[in-house]
Design a protein around this motif. Structure first.
Motif, short mmCIF file in Angstrom:
data_model
loop_
_atom_site.label_atom_id
_atom_site.label_comp_id
_atom_site.label_asym_id
_atom_site.label_seq_id
_atom_site.Cartn_x
_atom_site.Cartn_y
_atom_site.Cartn_z
N ALA A 77 -1.61 9.05 17.06
CA ALA A 77 -1.14 7.66 17.14
C ALA A 77 -0.26 7.34 15.95
N GLU A 78 0.67 6.42 16.15
CA GLU A 78 1.51 5.93 15.07
C GLU A 78 0.68 5.04 14.14
N ALA A 79 1.17 4.88 12.92
CA ALA A 79 0.46 4.04 11.95
C ALA A 79 0.28 2.62 12.46
N SER A 80 1.30 2.09 13.14
CA SER A 80 1.19 0.71 13.64
C SER A 80 0.12 0.60 14.72
N GLY A 119 -9.58 -3.60 3.58
CA GLY A 119 -9.77 -2.59 2.55
C GLY A 119 -9.16 -1.29 3.03
N LEU A 120 -8.31 -0.68 2.21
CA LEU A 120 -7.62 0.54 2.60
C LEU A 120 -7.79 1.60 1.51
N ALA A 121 -8.36 2.74 1.90
CA ALA A 121 -8.48 3.88 1.00
C ALA A 121 -7.62 5.01 1.57
N VAL A 122 -6.73 5.57 0.71
CA VAL A 122 -5.80 6.60 1.19
C VAL A 122 -5.62 7.68 0.13
N PRO A 123 -5.30 8.90 0.56
CA PRO A 123 -4.93 9.94 -0.40
C PRO A 123 -3.63 9.57 -1.10
N PRO A 124 -3.44 10.00 -2.36
CA PRO A 124 -2.23 9.62 -3.11
C PRO A 124 -0.94 10.16 -2.51
N GLY A 125 -1.01 11.22 -1.71
CA GLY A 125 0.19 11.78 -1.11
C GLY A 125 0.61 11.11 0.18
N THR A 126 -0.10 10.06 0.58
CA THR A 126 0.24 9.35 1.81
C THR A 126 1.61 8.68 1.66
N ALA A 127 2.44 8.81 2.70
CA ALA A 127 3.77 8.21 2.66
C ALA A 127 3.65 6.69 2.67
N LEU A 128 4.44 6.04 1.83
CA LEU A 128 4.46 4.59 1.81
C LEU A 128 4.83 4.03 3.18
N TRP A 182 4.06 5.12 6.02
CA TRP A 182 2.90 5.11 6.90
C TRP A 182 2.02 3.89 6.62
N VAL A 183 1.80 3.61 5.33
CA VAL A 183 0.97 2.46 4.96
C VAL A 183 1.61 1.16 5.43
N LEU A 184 2.93 1.06 5.29
CA LEU A 184 3.62 -0.15 5.75
C LEU A 184 3.56 -0.27 7.27
N GLY A 185 3.61 0.85 7.96
CA GLY A 185 3.46 0.82 9.42
C GLY A 185 2.08 0.35 9.82
N LEU A 186 1.05 0.81 9.10
CA LEU A 186 -0.31 0.34 9.35
C LEU A 186 -0.38 -1.17 9.18
N ALA A 187 0.24 -1.67 8.12
CA ALA A 187 0.25 -3.12 7.87
C ALA A 187 0.95 -3.86 8.99
N ASP A 188 2.05 -3.30 9.50
CA ASP A 188 2.76 -3.94 10.61
C ASP A 188 1.86 -4.07 11.84
N GLY A 189 1.07 -3.02 12.12
CA GLY A 189 0.16 -3.08 13.25
C GLY A 189 -0.94 -4.10 13.06
N VAL A 235 -8.20 8.85 4.89
CA VAL A 235 -7.86 7.45 5.14
C VAL A 235 -9.08 6.71 5.69
N VAL A 236 -9.41 5.59 5.09
CA VAL A 236 -10.47 4.71 5.56
C VAL A 236 -9.90 3.30 5.62
N VAL A 237 -10.08 2.63 6.75
CA VAL A 237 -9.61 1.26 6.93
C VAL A 237 -10.81 0.37 7.23
#
Length: 343
Positions: free
Chosen positions: A90-93, A120-129, A131-138, A161-163
């Motif tokens: 699935a896409e981040a959104s 609350g969002l926990a992510v590995p440091p190598g996660t693409a920004l 992707w995180v912004l796409g998650l926020a858009d969704g 990743v934990v949301v």
């Protein structure tokens, strides 16, 4: 919906811990047995109008019992990568929308409407920004469907990743709980059943079609208007179908001290589910009875209630037999465990 089983991690007990063989595990106690033990440690207070045991809690603000203030409906859900979602499916959104939908639907299942979320969002440091912004858009897009807004949260580092989403809202009048079903009540559903489960079955076998069920798994279509509508129709109980129709209706029956008798002829097995069942050699009715993640609403209504379009009557509430809380289909208990279990 459980997707995978991470490798076991070695646990080193503290010097004062009892021997491992004497310890009960969550797998042995189960999700609800564990929750019962946790709840016993927290206690309650005058501000708690409805505590654990339903789709959401209701607390007073501005004064005990709501005096001098109001009431807030609260619920929290956690999604863990590899167990609740996979980024290659699935896409981040889509993942963000799905995370929001879980909590928004719980407020809906109290007959309310969410107004705010914290994440609350926990992510590995190598996660693409990106992707995180796409998650926020969704998250934002799904919240906007009910007029809610993400108002804060927390961001931290983790190995996966934990949301975690907390939704807050209100309800006009009294919230509808799981404990009000009465013998003779109608059992009705609003929303789709089995679509997300069929999509998960398809994805789990490496396929991407039928696209309709895959999309349903990625981003559920939640009947957000149905919760407040059920309140207006005089619903005696409400529940969000997140773990499966039989499992979640079983919670209503257990809380209300009744049984439910469903009719197989009333179950809607849509064509995409039939196609998946045929391709995989499984009974598509199982998707409808035990599949979760569509977030349909199941409600009970007084006999003779005229239900508008969107509601489908599946059966009726009956007096409990020896073991209360049963859900029967054509008089028989469905095969299998009847829904998703976390442990």
């Amino acid at each position: 919906m459980d997707l995978s089983h991470p490798a076991d991690r070695t646990r080193v007990p503290s010097p004062t811990a009892p021997p491992a063989a004497a310890e009960a595990t969550l797998a042995e106690v189960g999700e609800f047995g564990t929750i019962a033990r946790l709840v016993a440690r927290f206690g309650t207070g005058p501000q708690v109008l409805l505590g654990p045991g339903d789709d959401a809690a209701v607390v007073a603000v501005g004064g005990a019992g709501g005096s001098g203030g109001g009431r807030v409906v609260l619920t929290t859900d956690v999604l863990v990568e590899g167990r609740h979602f996979r980024r290659d499916w699935a896409e981040a959104s889509d993942i963000g929308a799905r995370a929001a939908a879980q909590s928004l639907s719980d407020v809906n299942a109290m007959g309310g409407r969410a107004t705010a979320l914290t994440v609350g969002l926990a992510v590995p440091p190598g996660t693409a920004l990106a992707w995180v912004l796409g998650l926020a858009d969704g998250l934002a897009a799904e919240s906007a469907l009910v007029g809610a807004v993400v108002v804060g949260g927390d961001l931290t580092r983790a190995d996966t990743v934990v949301v975690s989403v907390t939704a807050m809202g209100g309800v006009d009048g009294e919230p509808v709980t799981r404990g009000g079903a009465r013998p003779g009540d109608l059992v009705a559903v609003n929303g789709r059943l089995g679509w997300a489960a069929a999509g998960l079955a398809v994805l789990g076998r490496g396929f991407r079609s039928p696209r309709a069920v895959v999309d349903a798994y990625r981003r559920p279509v939640v009947p957000y208007a149905a919760g407040p509508q059920a309140v207006q129709l005089g619903a005696t109980s409400l529940v969000d179908v997140s773990d499966g129709l039989v499992a979640d209706l079983g919670h209503v029956c257990a809380s209300s001290g009744v049984d439910a008798l469903l009719e197989s002829a009333a179950l809607v097995v849509d064509e995409p589910l039939q196609a998946v069942g045929s391709a995989l050699g499984t009974d598509p009715t199982d998707f409808v009875l035990t599949g979760g993640d569509d977030h349909a609403l199941v409600a009970t209504f007084a006999p003779g209630t005229a239900l508008p379009a969107g509601w489908t009557v599946l059966g009726q509430v009956v007096a409990a037999a020896e073991e209360r809380g049963r859900v029967l289909v054509d008089g028989q208990a469905p095969a299998g465990e009847g829904g998703f279990r976390h442990f």
